[in-house]
Design a protein around this motif. Structure first.
Motif, PDB file in Angstrom:
ATOM      1  N   GLU A   1      19.424  10.394 -19.447  1.00 22.48           N
ATOM      2  CA  GLU A   1      18.291   9.693 -20.054  1.00 22.48           C
ATOM      3  C   GLU A   1      17.948   8.493 -19.183  1.00 22.48           C
ATOM      4  OE1 GLU A   1      18.918   9.071 -24.241  1.00 22.48           O
ATOM      5  OE2 GLU A   1      17.685   7.271 -24.305  1.00 22.48           O
TER       6      GLU A   1
ATOM      7  N   TYR B   1      14.871   4.995 -18.584  1.00 25.58           N
ATOM      8  CA  TYR B   1      13.889   4.105 -19.195  1.00 25.58           C
ATOM      9  C   TYR B   1      12.645   4.132 -18.307  1.00 25.58           C
ATOM     10  CZ  TYR B   1      12.279  -0.542 -21.046  1.00 25.58           C
ATOM     11  OH  TYR B   1      11.587  -1.582 -21.591  1.00 25.58           O
TER      12      TYR B   1
ATOM     13  N   GLY C   1       9.453   3.536 -16.384  1.00 26.10           N
ATOM     14  CA  GLY C   1       8.802   2.241 -16.136  1.00 26.10           C
ATOM     15  C   GLY C   1       9.804   1.259 -15.573  1.00 26.10           C
ATOM     16  N   MET C   2      10.852   0.974 -16.346  1.00 28.61           N
ATOM     17  CA  MET C   2      11.865   0.042 -15.839  1.00 28.61           C
ATOM     18  C   MET C   2      12.686   0.680 -14.725  1.00 28.61           C
ATOM     19  SD  MET C   2      14.892  -2.094 -17.725  1.00 28.61           S
ATOM     20  CE  MET C   2      16.235  -2.781 -16.738  1.00 28.61           C
TER      21      MET C   2
ATOM     22  N   LYS D   1      11.038   0.352 -11.368  1.00 26.38           N
ATOM     23  CA  LYS D   1      11.051  -1.052 -10.931  1.00 26.38           C
ATOM     24  C   LYS D   1      12.438  -1.483 -10.478  1.00 26.38           C
ATOM     25  CE  LYS D   1       7.632  -2.689 -14.159  1.00 26.38           C
ATOM     26  NZ  LYS D   1       7.465  -3.461 -15.387  1.00 26.38           N
TER      27      LYS D   1
ATOM     28  N   TRP E   1      21.454   6.720 -18.368  1.00 29.58           N
ATOM     29  CA  TRP E   1      22.619   6.940 -19.232  1.00 29.58           C
ATOM     30  C   TRP E   1      22.931   8.427 -19.221  1.00 29.58           C
ATOM     31  CZ3 TRP E   1      18.296   4.158 -20.488  1.00 29.58           C
ATOM     32  CH2 TRP E   1      18.465   2.764 -20.497  1.00 29.58           C
TER      33      TRP E   1
ATOM     34  N   TRP F   1      28.589  10.158 -24.843  1.00 30.55           N
ATOM     35  CA  TRP F   1      27.961   9.315 -23.825  1.00 30.55           C
ATOM     36  C   TRP F   1      29.039   8.869 -22.853  1.00 30.55           C
ATOM     37  CZ3 TRP F   1      22.922   9.195 -23.251  1.00 30.55           C
ATOM     38  CH2 TRP F   1      22.125   9.550 -24.343  1.00 30.55           C
TER      39      TRP F   1
ATOM     40  N   LEU G   1      12.455  -0.988 -27.942  1.00 29.33           N
ATOM     41  CA  LEU G   1      12.879   0.350 -27.512  1.00 29.33           C
ATOM     42  C   LEU G   1      14.394   0.466 -27.571  1.00 29.33           C
ATOM     43  CD1 LEU G   1       9.976   0.091 -26.413  1.00 29.33           C
ATOM     44  CD2 LEU G   1      10.735   1.169 -24.312  1.00 29.33           C
ATOM     45  N   TYR G   2      14.858   1.674 -27.848  1.00 27.67           N
ATOM     46  CA  TYR G   2      16.298   1.937 -27.911  1.00 27.67           C
ATOM     47  C   TYR G   2      16.620   3.148 -27.036  1.00 27.67           C
ATOM     48  CZ  TYR G   2      15.009  -0.497 -32.197  1.00 27.67           C
ATOM     49  OH  TYR G   2      14.462  -1.370 -33.091  1.00 27.67           O
ATOM     50  N   PHE G   3      17.744   3.042 -26.338  1.00 26.68           N
ATOM     51  CA  PHE G   3      18.150   4.155 -25.473  1.00 26.68           C
ATOM     52  C   PHE G   3      19.596   4.562 -25.749  1.00 26.68           C
ATOM     53  CE2 PHE G   3      14.649   2.189 -23.226  1.00 26.68           C
ATOM     54  CZ  PHE G   3      13.887   3.290 -22.881  1.00 26.68           C
ATOM     55  N   ALA G   4      19.890   5.798 -25.366  1.00 24.26           N
ATOM     56  CA  ALA G   4      21.240   6.379 -25.436  1.00 24.26           C
ATOM     57  C   ALA G   4      21.798   6.271 -26.859  1.00 24.26           C
ATOM     58  CB  ALA G   4      22.145   5.749 -24.383  1.00 24.26           C
ATOM     59  N   TRP G   5      23.057   5.839 -27.025  1.00 28.65           N
ATOM     60  CA  TRP G   5      23.606   5.867 -28.405  1.00 28.65           C
ATOM     61  C   TRP G   5      22.958   4.841 -29.321  1.00 28.65           C
ATOM     62  CZ3 TRP G   5      25.662   1.295 -29.700  1.00 28.65           C
ATOM     63  CH2 TRP G   5      26.382   0.549 -28.769  1.00 28.65           C
TER      64      TRP G   5
ATOM     65  N   ARG H   1      19.741   4.408 -29.553  1.00 34.93           N
ATOM     66  CA  ARG H   1      18.650   5.222 -30.099  1.00 34.93           C
ATOM     67  C   ARG H   1      19.178   6.195 -31.161  1.00 34.93           C
ATOM     68  NH1 ARG H   1      17.895  10.032 -28.598  1.00 34.93           N
ATOM     69  NH2 ARG H   1      18.854   9.793 -26.561  1.00 34.93           N
ATOM     70  N   GLU H   2      20.319   6.817 -30.849  1.00 34.87           N
ATOM     71  CA  GLU H   2      20.879   7.792 -31.800  1.00 34.87           C
ATOM     72  C   GLU H   2      21.324   7.121 -33.103  1.00 34.87           C
ATOM     73  OE1 GLU H   2      22.482  11.221 -28.734  1.00 34.87           O
ATOM     74  OE2 GLU H   2      23.906   9.753 -29.480  1.00 34.87           O
TER      75      GLU H   2
ATOM     76  N   ALA I   1      16.843  -5.627 -22.065  1.00 32.86           N
ATOM     77  CA  ALA I   1      15.806  -5.895 -21.063  1.00 32.86           C
ATOM     78  C   ALA I   1      14.589  -6.460 -21.793  1.00 32.86           C
ATOM     79  CB  ALA I   1      15.431  -4.613 -20.328  1.00 32.86           C
TER      80      ALA I   1
ATOM     81  N   ASP J   1      10.633  -7.098 -21.189  1.00 34.79           N
ATOM     82  CA  ASP J   1       9.552  -6.662 -20.308  1.00 34.79           C
ATOM     83  C   ASP J   1      10.095  -5.977 -19.048  1.00 34.79           C
ATOM     84  OD1 ASP J   1       7.502  -7.333 -22.020  1.00 34.79           O
ATOM     85  OD2 ASP J   1       7.363  -9.379 -21.270  1.00 34.79           O
ATOM     86  N   GLN J   2      11.066  -5.084 -19.283  1.00 34.12           N
ATOM     87  CA  GLN J   2      11.621  -4.200 -18.251  1.00 34.12           C
ATOM     88  C   GLN J   2      12.433  -4.915 -17.175  1.00 34.12           C
ATOM     89  OE1 GLN J   2       8.569  -1.442 -16.946  1.00 34.12           O
ATOM     90  NE2 GLN J   2       8.337  -0.608 -19.010  1.00 34.12           N
ATOM     91  N   GLU J   3      12.898  -6.143 -17.495  1.00 30.25           N
ATOM     92  CA  GLU J   3      13.827  -6.853 -16.598  1.00 30.25           C
ATOM     93  C   GLU J   3      15.085  -7.135 -17.399  1.00 30.25           C
ATOM     94  OE1 GLU J   3      13.503  -8.080 -13.462  1.00 30.25           O
ATOM     95  OE2 GLU J   3      11.356  -7.827 -13.060  1.00 30.25           O
TER      96      GLU J   3
ATOM     97  N   GLU K   1       7.681  -6.239 -24.632  1.00 28.42           N
ATOM     98  CA  GLU K   1       8.584  -5.098 -24.791  1.00 28.42           C
ATOM     99  C   GLU K   1      10.036  -5.547 -24.635  1.00 28.42           C
ATOM    100  OE1 GLU K   1       7.257  -1.310 -22.949  1.00 28.42           O
ATOM    101  OE2 GLU K   1       9.160  -1.397 -21.851  1.00 28.42           O
TER     102      GLU K   1
ATOM    103  N   ALA L   1      14.041  -3.986 -24.876  1.00 25.04           N
ATOM    104  CA  ALA L   1      14.793  -2.730 -24.968  1.00 25.04           C
ATOM    105  C   ALA L   1      16.279  -3.018 -25.106  1.00 25.04           C
ATOM    106  CB  ALA L   1      14.539  -1.866 -23.736  1.00 25.04           C
TER     107      ALA L   1
ATOM    108  N   PHE M   1      20.177  -1.178 -25.052  1.00 28.20           N
ATOM    109  CA  PHE M   1      20.868   0.022 -24.572  1.00 28.20           C
ATOM    110  C   PHE M   1      22.297  -0.318 -24.196  1.00 28.20           C
ATOM    111  CE2 PHE M   1      17.741  -1.662 -21.446  1.00 28.20           C
ATOM    112  CZ  PHE M   1      18.592  -2.226 -20.520  1.00 28.20           C
TER     113      PHE M   1
END
Lengths: 147, 81
Positions: free
Chosen positions: A49, A51, A53-54, A57, A121, A132, B4-8, B10-11, B54, B56-58, B71, B73, B75
């Motif tokens: 998985e 992200y 966009g990020m 970058k 990930w 994971w 936003l949520y990623f990986a576990w 998000r789950e 993160a 704004d994606q930083e 934004e 996120a 994770f």
């Protein structure tokens, strides 16, 4: 600089040859390739998985930093996402430099940062379930040598 | 703001994204707001040491200000390569 995040497979030979062919005045090209390793339980799928966009970058930032720190002609990063199988190629980096030390060191730097600073990930899916992949302390520690 | 949520993460939360109105000043304040929503958020944010953020994606830390952020996120530690 060429950074690609993609679901499709890539051809290591074709990418390496094309990368080497577009350099001029470079004495060294180093490549590293990451491959899905099977696990004892028997890997059905490695789900990657990221992200959107990020990811692009973060990879571009890591590649730019490598170009600032070493005398490099060019950098290539390809990283896949989606459902992969054991022995599939996950990713590659290539560096071109006038001299080999820069090409080797920059490739190691790219790999160390990509492991813990690019938003990917991995999840291992086996017949027994899915897990994971946990980040390793040694991957985080590996960054300290570049600080 | 998009969260936003990623990986576990998000789950555990059961969805990849929330769009929320918030006055949270920092990431930590936002986490407290989310935790108070429902047990699944409480479960996802139980251990902040296990999470990365993160803005704004930083990559940022939990004390990062959210003024102007669009934004955020959450994770687990990343496992690229």
């Amino acid at each position: 600089m060429d950074v690609r995040v993609q679901e499709e497979a890539f051809d290591l030979g074709v990418e390496t040859s094309a990368f080497a062919a577009r350099q001029t005045g470079m004495g060294a090209v180093v490549t590293f390739t990451g491959i899905v390793r099977d696990i004892e339980a028997g890997l059905d799928v490695m789900q990657i998985e990221h992200y959107p966009g990020m990811t692009e970058k973060a990879l571009a930032k890591i590649a730019s930093e490598a170009k600032e720190r070493w005398s490099l002609g060019d950098v290539l990063v390809i990283h896949r996402h989606g459902a992969l199988k054991a022995d599939d190629l996950i990713m590659m980096v290539a560096t071109a430099a006038p001299h080999r030390v820069d090409a080797f060191e920059a490739a190691e730097f790219l790999m160390d940062y990509l492991k813990s600073r690019a938003p990917f990930w991995k999840k291992e899916v086996t017949g027994a379930g899915q897990d994971w992949v946990a980040a390793k302390d040694e991957d985080e520690d590996a960054l300290s040598r570049w600080e | 703001m998009d969260v936003l949520y990623f990986a576990w993460v998000r789950e555990r939360i059961g969805q990849p994204k929330d769009r929320i109105e918030t006055t949270a000043a920092t990431v930590r304040d936002l986490v407290e707001e989310l935790r108070a929503r429902e047990p699944r958020y409480e479960a996802a944010f139980a251990d902040l040491d296990a999470l990365r953020v993160a803005v704004d994606q930083e990559l940022a830390d939990f004390d990062a200000p959210l003024a102007g952020a669009r934004e955020v996120a959450f994770f687990p530690p990343m496992t690229g390569g």
